[in-house]
Design a protein around this motif. Sequence first.
Motif, PDB file in Angstrom:
ATOM      1  N   ARG A  81      36.505  35.040  35.488  1.00  0.00           N
ATOM      2  CA  ARG A  81      37.253  35.586  36.526  1.00  0.00           C
ATOM      3  C   ARG A  81      37.978  34.751  37.314  1.00  0.00           C
ATOM      4  NH1 ARG A  81      32.210  35.392  36.931  1.00  0.00           N
ATOM      5  NH2 ARG A  81      32.036  38.084  36.769  1.00  0.00           N
ATOM      6  N   ILE A  82      39.188  35.597  37.878  1.00  0.00           N
ATOM      7  CA  ILE A  82      40.091  34.813  38.649  1.00  0.00           C
ATOM      8  C   ILE A  82      39.479  34.549  39.933  1.00  0.00           C
ATOM      9  CG2 ILE A  82      42.537  34.966  39.776  1.00  0.00           C
ATOM     10  CD1 ILE A  82      42.826  37.325  37.401  1.00  0.00           C
ATOM     11  N   LEU A  83      39.890  33.094  40.656  1.00  0.00           N
ATOM     12  CA  LEU A  83      39.230  32.775  41.793  1.00  0.00           C
ATOM     13  C   LEU A  83      40.042  33.095  42.965  1.00  0.00           C
ATOM     14  CD1 LEU A  83      37.695  29.516  40.626  1.00  0.00           C
ATOM     15  CD2 LEU A  83      36.438  31.774  40.835  1.00  0.00           C
ATOM     16  N   PHE A  84      39.788  33.520  44.100  1.00  0.00           N
ATOM     17  CA  PHE A  84      40.606  33.804  45.283  1.00  0.00           C
ATOM     18  C   PHE A  84      40.485  33.185  46.429  1.00  0.00           C
ATOM     19  CE2 PHE A  84      40.870  37.586  42.474  1.00  0.00           C
ATOM     20  CZ  PHE A  84      42.065  37.783  42.251  1.00  0.00           C
ATOM     21  N   GLU A  85      41.118  32.985  47.264  1.00  0.00           N
ATOM     22  CA  GLU A  85      41.051  32.408  48.868  1.00  0.00           C
ATOM     23  C   GLU A  85      41.881  33.545  49.502  1.00  0.00           C
ATOM     24  OE1 GLU A  85      42.120  28.475  49.070  1.00  0.00           O
ATOM     25  OE2 GLU A  85      40.597  27.832  48.111  1.00  0.00           O
ATOM     26  N   GLY A  86      41.084  34.390  50.164  1.00  0.00           N
ATOM     27  CA  GLY A  86      41.710  35.422  50.746  1.00  0.00           C
ATOM     28  C   GLY A  86      42.390  36.398  49.667  1.00  0.00           C
ATOM     29  N   ARG A  87      43.491  36.721  49.931  1.00  0.00           N
ATOM     30  CA  ARG A  87      44.004  37.291  48.600  1.00  0.00           C
ATOM     31  C   ARG A  87      45.317  36.477  47.952  1.00  0.00           C
ATOM     32  NH1 ARG A  87      45.281  43.771  50.610  1.00  0.00           N
ATOM     33  NH2 ARG A  87      43.169  44.396  50.721  1.00  0.00           N
ATOM     34  N   ARG A  88      44.915  35.419  47.876  1.00  0.00           N
ATOM     35  CA  ARG A  88      45.602  34.365  46.818  1.00  0.00           C
ATOM     36  C   ARG A  88      44.968  33.934  45.835  1.00  0.00           C
ATOM     37  NH1 ARG A  88      50.167  31.980  47.108  1.00  0.00           N
ATOM     38  NH2 ARG A  88      50.482  30.175  45.458  1.00  0.00           N
TER      39      ARG A  88
END
Length: 540
Positions: free
Chosen positions: A229-236
């Motif tokens: 999976r791609i990791l996000f902080e908020g929508r980044r």
Amino acid sequence: MNNTASGSDHLEFDYIVVGAGSAGCVLANRLTADGKSSVLLLEAGPEDKHLWIHIPLGYGRLFKEKAVNWMYQTEPEPGLNGRNVFQPRGKVLGGSSSINGLLYVRGQHEDYDRWRQHGNLGWGYDDVLPYFRKAEDQTRGANDFHGAGGPLPVSDWRHADPLSEAFVDAAVQAGIPRNDDFNGATQEGAGFFQTTTRDGRRASAAVAYLRPAKARQNLHIETSALAERILFEGRRAVGVSYRAAGVPRTARARKEVLVSGGAFNSPQLLQLSGVGPSELLRQHGIDVVLDAPGVGSDLQDHLQVRVVMRCSQAITLNDIVNNPVRKMMTGLRYFAFRTGPLTIAAGTSGAFFRTNPRLASPDIQIHFLPFSTDKMGEKLHPFSGFTASVCQLRPESRGSIRIRSADPAAPPEIRINYLASEVDRTTNVEGLKILRKILHAPALKPYTVEEVDPGDKITSDEALLAYCRARGSTIYHPTSTCRMGNDPLAVVDQKLRVRGIDGLRVVDASVMPDLVSGNTNAPVIMIAEKVSDMILQDAR
């Protein structure tokens, strides 16, 4: 090759590229060329060491080779009598460019002008031509349409075959103009395909783009590394979690995550990561980062319907493969001179034509092959045979990609929806009728005994459509599942940035607004060349 993760399970790079296929290899090369940016390239499959990858005709051997192939299947296709259609995709350095049919076909000028007219500024034919030329090392030299000295070798065929030549002559007799360059001023006509080969060997994206870049200290390549999976902080987007040889790892991206998994795996990874249709994600217990209903929608593919002819002379590949002495001599010839039947791509000669004179450009592509089989990748027929297939260039039918579970190793649910529209049904039938005219033209008369499949008894439009439903299959060009555009279902913008998310782009065939009129490998390489420039400009 830099196998960086051996000493650490937490790494940081400027860019992470997920998928070392046609697009991923271009990105890895171009983004590391200045020596300043660090790139991690993740590939779920192995290195491209398999012998048959590098021999052009080897695509037949790799068709069902699990070691380098995702071996996908569609769900039962309603338009094809409920059949599941096998969907081979490359799972190896080079991706599908390591197992494909090697044809270098860009599509029509009109394809890209249509993309621009749909609001995708910067993607018209005049905009993309410089990137086709930049990528290309054309064996015939540079001109207004072609480049020389680029990474990707584009070559003429290295095997004289009377059947392939007779097909071109027959097409001309049937009223189709001769065309020596399908990628030049116009696509329409009959002639010989060029291939992504050099000196009789396959030039995959891994060979053309990765090999020259592998020694760079700022490029790190990990094989057998499945992105989970791609990791996000908020929508980044800030990184990727992946499994390397079974060991869970995390890598962070200081600048961007670039998803290049192809039309099946890119939407799958976005959905697994929480970017996709919210209802689907919740169904599988995945936290929604962004409700993006277009992720996995608008899947398109080219259908091919093949006509098999019995040949009157023992000059086909069937005759070589079924004769141990000729087979051995063919192998020796290839390894000594890199010429002969082992250099055959998935189309020697071919044609592009219009099924209706009112159309602005061709809607059918023909691939001619001097061999025959019941199914691609299976044994060749015991008799002398050759094949020509009809491929509808601009299908209207649309399908979808959907995850089946939250397990990244589970194959996605693929629904292509072949022959769902009346235009698609009519075009395939009309294409078969014109192909038959070519196959019965005087130039091919000395070589033909009979039509084996579908056979002379199949004549009415209804019977031809029934044949399309019974025997039609993919020609391996899935696209458009993370489509570029401005409408509510568009997934990426004109710079291929995922709408509503920072630090994330998709770069591969999935971003095509619609399917190009031809084979897809050359356009994907062009897309990655163009976006590499955009990424570097944005970074400045």
